[in-house]
Enzyme design. Structure first.
Site, mmCIF file in Angstrom:
data_model
loop_
_atom_site.group_PDB
_atom_site.id
_atom_site.type_symbol
_atom_site.label_atom_id
_atom_site.label_comp_id
_atom_site.label_asym_id
_atom_site.label_seq_id
_atom_site.Cartn_x
_atom_site.Cartn_y
_atom_site.Cartn_z
ATOM 1 N N TYR A 85 0.799 -1.221 0.000
ATOM 2 C CA TYR A 85 0.000 0.000 0.000
ATOM 3 C C TYR A 85 0.832 1.271 0.000
ATOM 4 C CZ TYR A 85 -4.866 -1.425 0.228
ATOM 5 O OH TYR A 85 -6.112 -1.886 -0.086
ATOM 6 N N LYS B 94 2.670 -14.640 3.640
ATOM 7 C CA LYS B 94 2.978 -15.390 2.420
ATOM 8 C C LYS B 94 4.492 -15.566 2.362
ATOM 9 C CE LYS B 94 1.836 -17.223 -1.632
ATOM 10 N NZ LYS B 94 0.896 -18.340 -1.851
ATOM 11 N N ASP C 128 -3.341 -17.649 1.228
ATOM 12 C CA ASP C 128 -4.283 -18.321 0.317
ATOM 13 C C ASP C 128 -5.023 -19.445 1.036
ATOM 14 O OD1 ASP C 128 -1.713 -19.346 0.406
ATOM 15 O OD2 ASP C 128 -1.660 -19.990 -1.676
ATOM 16 N N ASP D 274 -6.763 -6.150 3.563
ATOM 17 C CA ASP D 274 -7.795 -5.537 2.725
ATOM 18 C C ASP D 274 -8.665 -6.632 2.110
ATOM 19 O OD1 ASP D 274 -9.093 -3.552 1.096
ATOM 20 O OD2 ASP D 274 -7.843 -4.223 -0.579
HETATM 21 MG MG MG Z 1 -10.963 -2.693 0.939
#
Ligand code: MG
Ligand code: NAI
Length: 344
Positions: free
Chosen positions: A130, A182, A216, A240
């Site tokens: 981000y 991850k 995942d 998110d």
């Molecule tokens: Mg969002």
């Protein structure tokens, strides 16, 4: 304390935002007035409306207001996809160092696909992909031939958010924190997060259990057996994505609140965006923003009002059967707000 004003009034910034924002913020005002919430609102603009009127999607006056109050309730803000101005939400988080994004999801309408959901996602809010360190490399006559993005995770940032998650678990009597990463592929970027998770978990041994998952697999397990989770802590982008998935477990984006928390300020909002497809129709579900206002009441030490608000939402939906379209009903945003207001 942040946001503490004269007497028992607490000054707070109110940002209507874009799309359905003004409609759900109106609804929140109806309910909070009925509740006798202690907030004295300082109304400020941000987003598309501000870009049009003030030439800046995040005007200085809005920043100044939040700096003073340390507290804001915010409608969703539209961010152009691809080009255009940078996300105002991301800028606000950066401007006030709002490092923790708290996103609880709880079953509100019983008897749906998943029952008895009660999960909390803690999302790192300032780092990861981000940060928006991106650029294109032109090749021949294609200016966008190659796209490159860099993520940034710091040990200090990872430690801070993981501490926050474990502290939250202790304060709220939660049994387990799952660290989601991850690190099998992004060995450095998310490896540093996992390392911090493992180290900090030891400080909470015997009080809060630690668990770790690859993102995942976590996404799949949330669908197959969400009840195995309790508090989840993860990096910005994964948070998110997983928080929208978790909102889906309880019936959609209309039912999920979020709190952006830093040391000097906190901004409360819905998890969803400005929903341009239904904006201006008066059908948006205001529950996400109402629950965000509930988190805001908790934050200023008025949990008794927060509990009354949550109880009134439950009563309007389940006893009075007043529901907006996304909840399977026919009520407008305002009718729903009035039903909640009658129950507070
Ligand atoms: Mg969002
Ligand atoms: P969205 O969350 O606005 O909408 C996704 C879907 O959920 C739409 O079908 C919408 O109608 C529905 N929905 C969302 N909130 C609802 C509500 N309260 N009641 C009933 N239905 C609801 O996501 P989308 O369309 O991807 O994004 C639209 C804009 O919002 C974009 O510009 C995006 O950048 C921005 N956005 C802003 C956020 C914020 O201000 N914190 C968060 C997420 C997106």
């Amino acid at each position: 304390m942040a946001g503490q004003g004269k007497g028992d009034r607490i000054e707070a910034t109110l940002i209507p935002g874009d799309g359905i924002g003004p409609e759900i913020v109106d609804a929140a005002r109806i309910v909070l007035d009925a509740l006798g919430a202690p907030f004295a609102w300082d109304l400020r603009q941000a987003g598309l409306a501000a870009a049009r009127e003030a030439g800046d999607p995040l005007p200085a006056a809005t920043l100044e207001s939040i700096r003073r109050t340390g507290l804001a309730l915010k409608g969703p803000l539209t961010t152009p996809v691809g080009g255009g101005f940078r996300s105002v939400n991301v800028r606000l988080r950066e401007a006030f160092g709002l490092y923790a994004n708290l996103r609880p999801v709880r079953t509100i309408i019983p008897g749906q696909r998943y029952d008895h959901i009660d999960l909390v996602l803690v999302r790192e809010n300032l780092e990861g992909l981000y940060v928006g360190f991106e650029h294109y490399v032109p090749v021949g006559d294609d200016p966008h031939a190659v796209a490159i993005a860099s993520g940034v995770n710091t040990r200090a940032g990872a430690q801070r958010i993981i501490h926050y998650a474990f502290d939250y678990a202790v304060r709220h009597g939660r049994r387990k924190v799952t660290v989601v990463h991850k690190a099998n592929v992004l060995k450095a970027l998310t490896g540093v997060f996992l390392e911090a998770g493992r180290a900090i978990a030891k400080q909470y041994a015997g009080r809060v259990q630690m668990d770790e998952r690859i993102v995942d697999a976590c996404a799949m397990q949330l669908v197959l057996d969400p009840w195995q989770f309790d508090v989840i802590v993860t990096t910005n982008l994964f948070g998110d994505i997983l928080s929208d998935e978790m909102a889906g477990l309880v019936g959609g984006l209309g039912l999920a609140p979020g709190a952006n928390i830093g040391d000097k300020a906190a901004i409360f909002e819905a998890v969803h965006g400005s929903a341009p497809d239904i904006a201006g129709k008066g059908v948006a579900n205001p529950v996400s923003l109402l629950l965000a206002a509930g988190l805001m009441l908790d934050h200023v030490g008025r949990s008794e009002l927060g509990d009354r608000l949550r109880g009134a939402i439950d009563a309007a939906i389940n006893r009075d059967q007043v529901r907006t379209r996304d909840m399977g009903g026919t009520a407008t945003t305002r009718e729903f707000a009035q039903a909640v207001a009658r129950r507070v």
